[in-house]
Design an enzyme around this catalytic site. Structure first.
Site, PDB file in Angstrom:
ATOM      1  N   GLU A  33       0.838  -1.192   0.000  1.00  0.00           N
ATOM      2  CA  GLU A  33       0.000   0.000   0.000  1.00  0.00           C
ATOM      3  C   GLU A  33       0.880   1.251   0.000  1.00  0.00           C
ATOM      4  O   GLU A  33       2.009   1.227   0.481  1.00  0.00           O
ATOM      5  CB  GLU A  33      -0.905   0.010   1.240  1.00  0.00           C
ATOM      6  CG  GLU A  33      -1.881   1.183   1.279  1.00  0.00           C
ATOM      7  CD  GLU A  33      -2.920   1.061   2.399  1.00  0.00           C
ATOM      8  OE1 GLU A  33      -3.838   1.881   2.428  1.00  0.00           O
ATOM      9  OE2 GLU A  33      -2.801   0.123   3.223  1.00  0.00           O
ATOM     10  N   ASN A  87     -12.740  -0.951  -0.616  1.00  0.00           N
ATOM     11  CA  ASN A  87     -11.998  -1.586   0.472  1.00  0.00           C
ATOM     12  C   ASN A  87     -12.563  -1.098   1.798  1.00  0.00           C
ATOM     13  O   ASN A  87     -12.817   0.096   1.968  1.00  0.00           O
ATOM     14  CB  ASN A  87     -10.518  -1.210   0.393  1.00  0.00           C
ATOM     15  CG  ASN A  87      -9.780  -1.520   1.690  1.00  0.00           C
ATOM     16  OD1 ASN A  87      -9.510  -2.679   1.992  1.00  0.00           O
ATOM     17  ND2 ASN A  87      -9.476  -0.496   2.476  1.00  0.00           N
ATOM     18  N   GLU A  88     -12.755  -2.028   2.719  1.00  0.00           N
ATOM     19  CA  GLU A  88     -13.255  -1.690   4.058  1.00  0.00           C
ATOM     20  C   GLU A  88     -14.398  -0.667   3.967  1.00  0.00           C
ATOM     21  O   GLU A  88     -14.352   0.410   4.565  1.00  0.00           O
ATOM     22  CB  GLU A  88     -12.120  -1.179   4.958  1.00  0.00           C
ATOM     23  CG  GLU A  88     -11.134  -2.272   5.302  1.00  0.00           C
ATOM     24  CD  GLU A  88     -10.131  -1.883   6.396  1.00  0.00           C
ATOM     25  OE1 GLU A  88     -10.146  -0.716   6.843  1.00  0.00           O
ATOM     26  OE2 GLU A  88      -9.348  -2.759   6.808  1.00  0.00           O
ATOM     27  N   TYR A 120      -6.662  -8.422  12.274  1.00  0.00           N
ATOM     28  CA  TYR A 120      -5.309  -8.151  12.756  1.00  0.00           C
ATOM     29  C   TYR A 120      -5.135  -8.698  14.171  1.00  0.00           C
ATOM     30  O   TYR A 120      -6.050  -8.638  14.992  1.00  0.00           O
ATOM     31  CB  TYR A 120      -5.028  -6.650  12.748  1.00  0.00           C
ATOM     32  CG  TYR A 120      -4.816  -6.078  11.363  1.00  0.00           C
ATOM     33  CD1 TYR A 120      -3.576  -6.162  10.743  1.00  0.00           C
ATOM     34  CD2 TYR A 120      -5.865  -5.471  10.674  1.00  0.00           C
ATOM     35  CE1 TYR A 120      -3.371  -5.640   9.475  1.00  0.00           C
ATOM     36  CE2 TYR A 120      -5.672  -4.946   9.399  1.00  0.00           C
ATOM     37  CZ  TYR A 120      -4.423  -5.032   8.804  1.00  0.00           C
ATOM     38  OH  TYR A 120      -4.230  -4.519   7.543  1.00  0.00           O
ATOM     39  N   GLU A 147      -6.296  -8.853   4.340  1.00  0.00           N
ATOM     40  CA  GLU A 147      -5.462  -8.115   5.294  1.00  0.00           C
ATOM     41  C   GLU A 147      -5.409  -8.912   6.591  1.00  0.00           C
ATOM     42  O   GLU A 147      -6.440  -9.185   7.197  1.00  0.00           O
ATOM     43  CB  GLU A 147      -6.001  -6.698   5.562  1.00  0.00           C
ATOM     44  CG  GLU A 147      -5.829  -5.741   4.395  1.00  0.00           C
ATOM     45  CD  GLU A 147      -6.197  -4.308   4.738  1.00  0.00           C
ATOM     46  OE1 GLU A 147      -6.031  -3.902   5.922  1.00  0.00           O
ATOM     47  OE2 GLU A 147      -6.661  -3.587   3.831  1.00  0.00           O
ATOM     48  N   GLN A 153       2.279  -5.785   5.935  1.00  0.00           N
ATOM     49  CA  GLN A 153       2.441  -5.582   4.518  1.00  0.00           C
ATOM     50  C   GLN A 153       3.834  -6.032   4.087  1.00  0.00           C
ATOM     51  O   GLN A 153       4.604  -6.525   4.904  1.00  0.00           O
ATOM     52  CB  GLN A 153       2.199  -4.129   4.160  1.00  0.00           C
ATOM     53  CG  GLN A 153       0.755  -3.683   4.374  1.00  0.00           C
ATOM     54  CD  GLN A 153       0.490  -2.259   3.907  1.00  0.00           C
ATOM     55  OE1 GLN A 153       1.291  -1.646   3.219  1.00  0.00           O
ATOM     56  NE2 GLN A 153      -0.643  -1.724   4.325  1.00  0.00           N
TER      57      GLN A 153
END
Length: 514
Positions: A47, A194-195, A261, A318, A367
């Site tokens: 990203e 996204n999201e 996460y 993610e 990432q």
């Protein structure tokens, strides 16, 4: 050399006292083939965030740092060793503020914008569509492009896809040729937003489903160039997105994304440090990362109800550890150290993804370089490989391998007080080379364990592979000591018809069983 010797001595000394270990039994059913472990389970994510792309990977063709088409040769070489199967770009939250026409044409004439999501820094658009596809081609990786639903339009997404995929003489295809690319690129995956529940628009799943259907209807390609389409799904315990999207979207959908996460404290405000942590945060990290299994199961249960033909995949695009940023760094750059704990987290997640290979067909760790749970850390012209990098490298044989059922008996618990996790995690597969591969993880940072390995349908005479461990829970590589944590050769020989793998504390082993 000093560190290598110390690691070897550590491994030998731990193995020597194997008779005193607790013993776990792992049985692999080599005769019963399971789903193929899609290579894209080992996908990466780049990203426009901090130094994740600029400096970390992209230095420009004029840089004194050796590069190919502007991409650092040292980073390219390291990533090639991972057999990177796929790269997701340009975000993340950045995707819903990215306008693709800002990133084409002469670099010195591209507009400079402000990256409002990540640090408020200037974004000069030096890395755009052509540069990204150069990176993918240099790595031999598939591409996953995230479209801008948040601040973009259906027309903008449609034109971008035409620019990338059209072999016609259209104005957009001719513009691509003018900018240096004659033939169209292969666009493997395209996500719409996204999201959408957060930085992508603060939407409800019902509203997003309507926008998705509308946008997907206008993102058209030549018949032989259609990408797989991805819908922006939920995160953490919010699985309603998966339910709504798989009920309401029946066309132009190949995957629903899911984000999770691992945070040691479980609190976004104070997440915990990447190094210097105590054992309670080692345990909480293990427990929180292993929650991935239950979250996937909940999502898959809904998908099996709404999509019994299993046409739609669950893409965990993610995932990874998220700690407090390193002191003295820009809080918007999400730069954190990477320790042995992160390698164990990665391996645990790999094993979970393998268990759900029928639905989980792609994941993207967050990432690739210098951001969150990175493979690589750079400092100007210097580069180091992280423990997570080594975990990815060890698991390469599992890419496109055929999963094999694994049964674990007498598994112990590692815990403190009332909190505990299983001590051993295991996964097995038959690689494309025909060999049976076994991955083992010991979550206990204090106690080694003996694992008896049985392979039904064939004898297990020996095991050869690699071991990753270290003396300290937070052992990590630095620019001063770049090889403090790295794998060492591992082997085990059957005795009396029994193959026993001696697994050190806080370790990952990947081995071929013969």
């Amino acid at each position: 050399m000093k560190h290598t010797i110390q690691r070897t001595i550590l491994a030998i000394s731990l193995a020597a006292c194997g008779t005193a270990f607790a013993q776990v039994s792992v049985t692999i059913d080599a005769a019963k083939a399971g789903p193929v472990i899609n290579k894209n389970i080992y996908g990466q994510f780049a990203e426009h965030l901090g130094t994740g792309i600029y400096e970390g990977m992209w230095v420009g063709p004029e840089s004194p740092i050796p590069n190919t088409k502007g991409w650092r040769n040292d980073v390219l070489g390291a990533l090639k060793e991972l057999h990177v199967p796929l790269v997701r770009w340009p975000g993340g939250c950045f995707a819903d503020e990215y306008h693709w026409k800002d990133g084409i044409g002469p670099r010195d004439k591209r507009p400079v914008k402000v990256n409002t999501n990540w640090g408020g820094v200037e974004e000069n658009n030096a890395v755009g569509t052509h540069e990204f596809f150069d990176l993918a081609e240099l790595l031999g990786a598939e591409v996953y492009v995230n479209g801008n639903l948040g601040t973009g339009t259906n027309q903008e997404m449609s034109e971008w896809v035409e620019y990338m995929t059209s072999d016609s003489k259209s104005t957009l295809a001719e513009l691509r040729r003018k900018n240096g690319r004659d033939k169209p690129w292969k666009l493997d995956y395209f996500a719409i937003g996204n999201e959408a529940w957060g930085c992508g628009g603060n939407m409800t799943p019902e509203h997003y489903a309507n926008l998705y259907r509308n946008a997907a209807a206008f993102v058209r390609t030549p018949p032989n160039a259609k990408p797989k389409f991805i819908a922006s799904g939920g995160h953490d315990n919010d699985i309603r997105w998966t339910d709504v999207l798989t009920k309401q979207i029946k066309q132009n959908i190949d995957g629903v994304s899911f984000h999770y996460y691992t945070i040691p404290t479980g609190k976004w405000e104070v997440k915990g440090a990447a190094t210097g942590f105590k054992e309670d945060q080692w345990l909480s990290t293990m427990k929180n990362t292993m929650a991935m299994d239950g979250l996937i199961r909940k999502n898959v249960k809904l998908m099996d109800k709404n999509d019994p033909a299993k046409k739609v995949g669950l893409f965990v695009d993610e995932w990874g550890t998220w700690y407090d940023v390193e002191p003295g760094t820009n809080t918007g750059f999400l730069y954190q150290q990477n320790s042995l704990r992160d390698a164990v987290v990665a391996a645990l997640n790999f094993n979970i993804f393998h268990d759900h290979a029928e639905r989980v067909r792609m994941t993207n760790i967050a990432q690739m370089v210098n951001v969150l749970q990175a493979m690589i850390l750079t400092d100007k012209n210097r580069m180091i490989l992280t423990p997570t990098y080594h975990a990815f490298r060890m698991y390469v044989p599992f890419q496109d391998a055929t999963s094999l059922p694994v049964a674990i008996k007498n598994n112990g618990k590692y815990g403190i007080g009332k909190t505990s996790v299983p001590q051993v995690s295991a996964s097995a597969a038959r690689g494309k080379d025909g060999k049976v591969y076994l991955a083992l993880v010991n979550t206990d940072p204090n106690k080694p364990v003996d694992v008896t390995v049985n392979v039904s349908g064939m004898g297990a005479g020996k095991a050869t592979g690699q071991l990753l461990t270290a003396a300290a829970m937070d052992a990590h590589n630095t620019f001063a000591a770049p090889e403090a944590v790295k794998p060492v050769p591992f082997s085990a020989q059957a005795s009396g018809g029994k193959l026993t793998v001696q697994l050190p504390a806080k370790s990952v082993v990947v081995t071929a069983v013969e």
